[in-house]
Design a protein around this motif. Structure first.
Motif, PDB file in Angstrom:
ATOM      1  N   SER A   5      -9.417   9.265   2.372  1.00 59.82           N
ATOM      2  CA  SER A   5      -9.770   8.026   1.681  1.00 59.82           C
ATOM      3  C   SER A   5     -11.096   8.071   0.947  1.00 59.82           C
ATOM      4  O   SER A   5     -11.342   7.275   0.036  1.00 59.82           O
ATOM      5  CB  SER A   5      -9.824   6.878   2.697  1.00 59.82           C
ATOM      6  OG  SER A   5     -10.792   7.139   3.713  1.00 59.82           O
ATOM      7  N   GLN A   6     -11.997   8.985   1.312  1.00 56.12           N
ATOM      8  CA  GLN A   6     -13.409   8.839   0.978  1.00 56.12           C
ATOM      9  C   GLN A   6     -13.866   9.546  -0.282  1.00 56.12           C
ATOM     10  O   GLN A   6     -15.063   9.648  -0.532  1.00 56.12           O
ATOM     11  CB  GLN A   6     -14.254   9.327   2.163  1.00 56.12           C
ATOM     12  CG  GLN A   6     -14.280  10.845   2.361  1.00 56.12           C
ATOM     13  CD  GLN A   6     -13.134  11.377   3.200  1.00 56.12           C
ATOM     14  OE1 GLN A   6     -12.094  10.749   3.313  1.00 56.12           O
ATOM     15  NE2 GLN A   6     -13.317  12.551   3.770  1.00 56.12           N
ATOM     16  N   LYS A   7     -12.937   9.987  -1.106  1.00 52.15           N
ATOM     17  CA  LYS A   7     -13.341  10.702  -2.323  1.00 52.15           C
ATOM     18  C   LYS A   7     -12.746  10.007  -3.553  1.00 52.15           C
ATOM     19  O   LYS A   7     -13.234   8.978  -3.976  1.00 52.15           O
ATOM     20  CB  LYS A   7     -12.960  12.174  -2.207  1.00 52.15           C
ATOM     21  CG  LYS A   7     -13.694  12.849  -1.020  1.00 52.15           C
ATOM     22  CD  LYS A   7     -13.430  14.324  -0.928  1.00 52.15           C
ATOM     23  CE  LYS A   7     -14.012  14.930   0.344  1.00 52.15           C
ATOM     24  NZ  LYS A   7     -15.457  15.169   0.270  1.00 52.15           N
ATOM     25  N   GLY A   8     -11.692  10.545  -4.127  1.00 57.08           N
ATOM     26  CA  GLY A   8     -11.132   9.931  -5.319  1.00 57.08           C
ATOM     27  C   GLY A   8     -10.562   8.544  -5.109  1.00 57.08           C
ATOM     28  O   GLY A   8     -10.464   7.756  -6.045  1.00 57.08           O
ATOM     29  N   LEU A   9     -10.185   8.215  -3.872  1.00 61.92           N
ATOM     30  CA  LEU A   9      -9.656   6.880  -3.593  1.00 61.92           C
ATOM     31  C   LEU A   9     -10.749   5.834  -3.438  1.00 61.92           C
ATOM     32  O   LEU A   9     -10.453   4.646  -3.258  1.00 61.92           O
ATOM     33  CB  LEU A   9      -8.769   6.914  -2.346  1.00 61.92           C
ATOM     34  CG  LEU A   9      -7.399   7.550  -2.557  1.00 61.92           C
ATOM     35  CD1 LEU A   9      -6.665   7.695  -1.227  1.00 61.92           C
ATOM     36  CD2 LEU A   9      -6.554   6.734  -3.529  1.00 61.92           C
ATOM     37  N   MET A  10     -12.020   6.262  -3.458  1.00 62.61           N
ATOM     38  CA  MET A  10     -13.168   5.353  -3.571  1.00 62.61           C
ATOM     39  C   MET A  10     -13.346   4.435  -2.370  1.00 62.61           C
ATOM     40  O   MET A  10     -13.866   3.322  -2.485  1.00 62.61           O
ATOM     41  CB  MET A  10     -13.048   4.508  -4.855  1.00 62.61           C
ATOM     42  CG  MET A  10     -12.858   5.325  -6.119  1.00 62.61           C
ATOM     43  SD  MET A  10     -12.616   4.313  -7.611  1.00 62.61           S
ATOM     44  CE  MET A  10     -10.970   3.642  -7.327  1.00 62.61           C
TER      45      MET A  10
ATOM     46  N   GLU B 130      -6.782  -2.423  -3.104  1.00 61.82           N
ATOM     47  CA  GLU B 130      -7.580  -2.693  -4.304  1.00 61.82           C
ATOM     48  C   GLU B 130      -7.868  -1.403  -5.069  1.00 61.82           C
ATOM     49  O   GLU B 130      -7.841  -1.385  -6.303  1.00 61.82           O
ATOM     50  CB  GLU B 130      -8.882  -3.385  -3.919  1.00 61.82           C
ATOM     51  CG  GLU B 130      -9.682  -3.887  -5.095  1.00 61.82           C
ATOM     52  CD  GLU B 130      -8.954  -4.970  -5.890  1.00 61.82           C
ATOM     53  OE1 GLU B 130      -9.242  -5.100  -7.097  1.00 61.82           O
ATOM     54  OE2 GLU B 130      -8.097  -5.686  -5.313  1.00 61.82           O
ATOM     55  N   ALA B 131      -8.158  -0.307  -4.347  1.00 60.27           N
ATOM     56  CA  ALA B 131      -8.423   0.977  -5.007  1.00 60.27           C
ATOM     57  C   ALA B 131      -7.199   1.455  -5.778  1.00 60.27           C
ATOM     58  O   ALA B 131      -7.322   1.964  -6.909  1.00 60.27           O
ATOM     59  CB  ALA B 131      -8.837   2.020  -3.970  1.00 60.27           C
ATOM     60  N   ILE B 132      -6.028   1.292  -5.202  1.00 57.90           N
ATOM     61  CA  ILE B 132      -4.798   1.682  -5.895  1.00 57.90           C
ATOM     62  C   ILE B 132      -4.635   0.842  -7.157  1.00 57.90           C
ATOM     63  O   ILE B 132      -4.281   1.367  -8.228  1.00 57.90           O
ATOM     64  CB  ILE B 132      -3.579   1.535  -4.961  1.00 57.90           C
ATOM     65  CG1 ILE B 132      -3.646   2.575  -3.837  1.00 57.90           C
ATOM     66  CG2 ILE B 132      -2.275   1.691  -5.743  1.00 57.90           C
ATOM     67  CD1 ILE B 132      -2.626   2.343  -2.736  1.00 57.90           C
ATOM     68  N   HIS B 133      -4.894  -0.469  -7.060  1.00 60.39           N
ATOM     69  CA  HIS B 133      -4.817  -1.329  -8.245  1.00 60.39           C
ATOM     70  C   HIS B 133      -5.756  -0.820  -9.342  1.00 60.39           C
ATOM     71  O   HIS B 133      -5.381  -0.751 -10.516  1.00 60.39           O
ATOM     72  CB  HIS B 133      -5.194  -2.768  -7.884  1.00 60.39           C
ATOM     73  CG  HIS B 133      -4.162  -3.491  -7.087  1.00 60.39           C
ATOM     74  ND1 HIS B 133      -4.413  -4.663  -6.415  1.00 60.39           N
ATOM     75  CD2 HIS B 133      -2.858  -3.196  -6.832  1.00 60.39           C
ATOM     76  CE1 HIS B 133      -3.320  -5.071  -5.798  1.00 60.39           C
ATOM     77  NE2 HIS B 133      -2.371  -4.190  -6.036  1.00 60.39           N
TER      78      HIS B 133
ATOM     79  N   VAL C 144       0.832  -1.205   0.000  1.00 58.22           N
ATOM     80  CA  VAL C 144       0.000   0.000   0.000  1.00 58.22           C
ATOM     81  C   VAL C 144       0.861   1.246   0.000  1.00 58.22           C
ATOM     82  O   VAL C 144       0.602   2.208  -0.753  1.00 58.22           O
ATOM     83  CB  VAL C 144      -0.947  -0.024   1.219  1.00 58.22           C
ATOM     84  CG1 VAL C 144      -1.542   1.351   1.462  1.00 58.22           C
ATOM     85  CG2 VAL C 144      -2.063  -1.047   1.007  1.00 58.22           C
ATOM     86  N   LEU C 145       1.896   1.281   0.820  1.00 56.20           N
ATOM     87  CA  LEU C 145       2.754   2.468   0.884  1.00 56.20           C
ATOM     88  C   LEU C 145       3.444   2.730  -0.449  1.00 56.20           C
ATOM     89  O   LEU C 145       3.584   3.884  -0.875  1.00 56.20           O
ATOM     90  CB  LEU C 145       3.790   2.310   2.005  1.00 56.20           C
ATOM     91  CG  LEU C 145       3.242   2.363   3.436  1.00 56.20           C
ATOM     92  CD1 LEU C 145       4.334   1.995   4.439  1.00 56.20           C
ATOM     93  CD2 LEU C 145       2.685   3.751   3.753  1.00 56.20           C
ATOM     94  N   GLU C 146       3.870   1.677  -1.124  1.00 53.58           N
ATOM     95  CA  GLU C 146       4.504   1.852  -2.429  1.00 53.58           C
ATOM     96  C   GLU C 146       3.497   2.364  -3.450  1.00 53.58           C
ATOM     97  O   GLU C 146       3.792   3.256  -4.252  1.00 53.58           O
ATOM     98  CB  GLU C 146       5.111   0.530  -2.897  1.00 53.58           C
ATOM     99  CG  GLU C 146       6.008   0.662  -4.121  1.00 53.58           C
ATOM    100  CD  GLU C 146       7.211   1.567  -3.886  1.00 53.58           C
ATOM    101  OE1 GLU C 146       7.653   2.238  -4.854  1.00 53.58           O
ATOM    102  OE2 GLU C 146       7.711   1.616  -2.742  1.00 53.58           O
ATOM    103  N   GLY C 147       2.276   1.832  -3.420  1.00 54.29           N
ATOM    104  CA  GLY C 147       1.246   2.294  -4.344  1.00 54.29           C
ATOM    105  C   GLY C 147       0.854   3.733  -4.117  1.00 54.29           C
ATOM    106  O   GLY C 147       0.592   4.479  -5.073  1.00 54.29           O
TER     107      GLY C 147
END
Length: 411
Positions: free
Chosen positions: A196-201, A257-260, A45-48
């Motif tokens: 977390s609650q906007k563009g990161l879905m 998953e959102a980052i993916h 997650v930190l890398e993403g």
């Protein structure tokens, strides 16, 4: 109680709709947050997140709302009594300023009309006048959620550089991150705040600080007491994939998953999609003859659009009608915009058909509520989405003219 069928349209500018892939990712057994499986999750997650913030530096995750990340940005890099330059661009900018004052910072606010972003010329002028370098930081909201106005971060960075001023540069990206182009490293930002609650879905519950080397250095001499918000303790624990507190484990599954999803689509494509849907929304507004709150086209937000009501009509009555008749939530006016505007969110896991349904709900609501408007907003939006190059081609756009530069927002 009226029974509503079909899905609820959540068209506020955050929290946004959580996609099924993210919901399924979070629907997993909670694991040992001191075990090897969790360490792998954290490091991934930190890398993403570095890709999302467009930084090679550290990103810190807090189990908190964006408000917590605001506080972390201030207490880690500044000391009580330090002067902070802030800008009145809207409700959230003023909340950040109020927090700074409550913490004991000397928060100087450049007044604004809530219809424009931060003026880089004002930044340069104010910093050039500060010959003793008493201002320790400049804090800007990138995308003001209450107004639908986006400030030009790269231009503000250039203004700071032209003034030759050493102040830290702090930016709130809570309603722009992963939706509007943002480059922490390239634009020379020292601390970026995200949520977390906007563009990161994702649902609300985690927030971020992306931290540049200048801010890390400033943290060594910052004198605010801090424990939970302490960057250094978190960064040290993160090196092995852990946290100095109990993290929001299942939200981190969702974040991975959102980052993916974002990287699969490609950030440039994500930004282009948001820009396309935002312009279609503005086409609809022009078709209805409603005034866009933001007055500068180059500062239009690509994540939400705030629309002014005609004189004598209340936006909250319109919102209530739309909620009760069509099961759709729109954003309310905040602060001195209460009752004056409604806000259409068009960000996150969102596409053309979802936007068409949203705009249909607005146009029907305008009719039911008896709000003066022209027909054709939906058609204008669809025409643009079909052929953006022939914007509003062959469409009878409203005869109402924008009242831009005429409406004054009063406290």
């Amino acid at each position: 109680m009226t029974v509503q069928r079909g899905r609820h349209f959540l068209q506020i500018p955050g929290p946004t709709n959580v996609p099924d892939r993210v919901l399924r990712a979070m629907d997993a057994p909670t694991i040992d947050h001191r075990g090897p499986e969790f360490a792998t999750l954290t490091l991934s997650v930190l890398e993403g997140l570095k890709s999302i913030f467009q930084t090679a530096g550290d990103v810190v995750i807090f189990p908190s709302s964006g408000t917590g990340a605001w506080e972390a940005s201030l207490v880690n890099s500044l000391s009580p009594g330090d002067k902070l330059l802030m800008f009145e661009t809207g409700h959230f900018a003023m909340l950040w300023q109020r927090m700074a004052k409550n913490l004991g910072l000397d928060a100087e606010v450049v007044p604004g009309d809530w219809r424009h972003g931060v003026d880089p010329a004002q930044v340069e002028s104010r910093l050039a006048a500060d010959r003793k370098h008493e201002i320790k930081a400049v804090a800007v909201v990138h995308n003001e959620t209450s107004t639908g106005v986006t400030s030009r971060i790269a231009a503000i960075r250039r203004a700071i550089d032209r003034a030759g001023h050493p102040a830290l540069f702090m930016v709130d990206t809570i309603s722009s991150l992963a939706s509007i182009d943002y480059r922490h490293d390239e634009w020379g930002v020292d601390v970026t705040v995200g949520g977390s609650q906007k563009g990161l879905m994702l649902p609300p519950g985690i927030a971020f600080n992306a931290i540049g080397p200048k801010a890390r250095a400033a943290a060594k001499s910052a004198r605010f007491p801090k424990a939970y918000w302490n960057w250094e303790e978190i960064i040290a624990a993160n090196k092995s994939g852990f946290f100095p507190y109990t993290p929001a484990t299942n939200l981190l599954y969702g974040l991975r998953e959102a980052i993916h999803m974002l990287l699969e689509e490609g950030l440039d494509n994500v930004f282009a999609r948001h820009a396309r849907l935002a312009e279609a929304t503005r086409c609809a507004a022009r078709g209805w003859g409603l005034e866009i709150l933001c007055l500068e086209p180059e500062e239009y937000s690509n994540t939400l659009t705030a629309l002014l009501m005609p004189e004598g009509y209340n936006a909250d009555i319109l919102r209530k009608v739309i909620m009760e008749r069509f099961n759709m939530s729109l954003g309310t006016g905040l602060g001195k915009l209460q009752g004056r505007v409604f806000r259409i969110g068009h960000l996150g896991d969102f596409n053309e058909l979802m936007l068409a349904g949203t705009l249909a709900g607005v146009e029907m609501g305008l009719s039911v509520a008896g709000i003066p408007h022209a027909k054709g907003g939906i058609q204008a939006a669809m025409s643009y989405l079909v052929d953006p190059r022939g914007k509003e081609k062959d469409v009878q756009v409203a005869s109402f003219e924008q009242r831009a530069n005429k409406t004054e927002i009063r406290s």
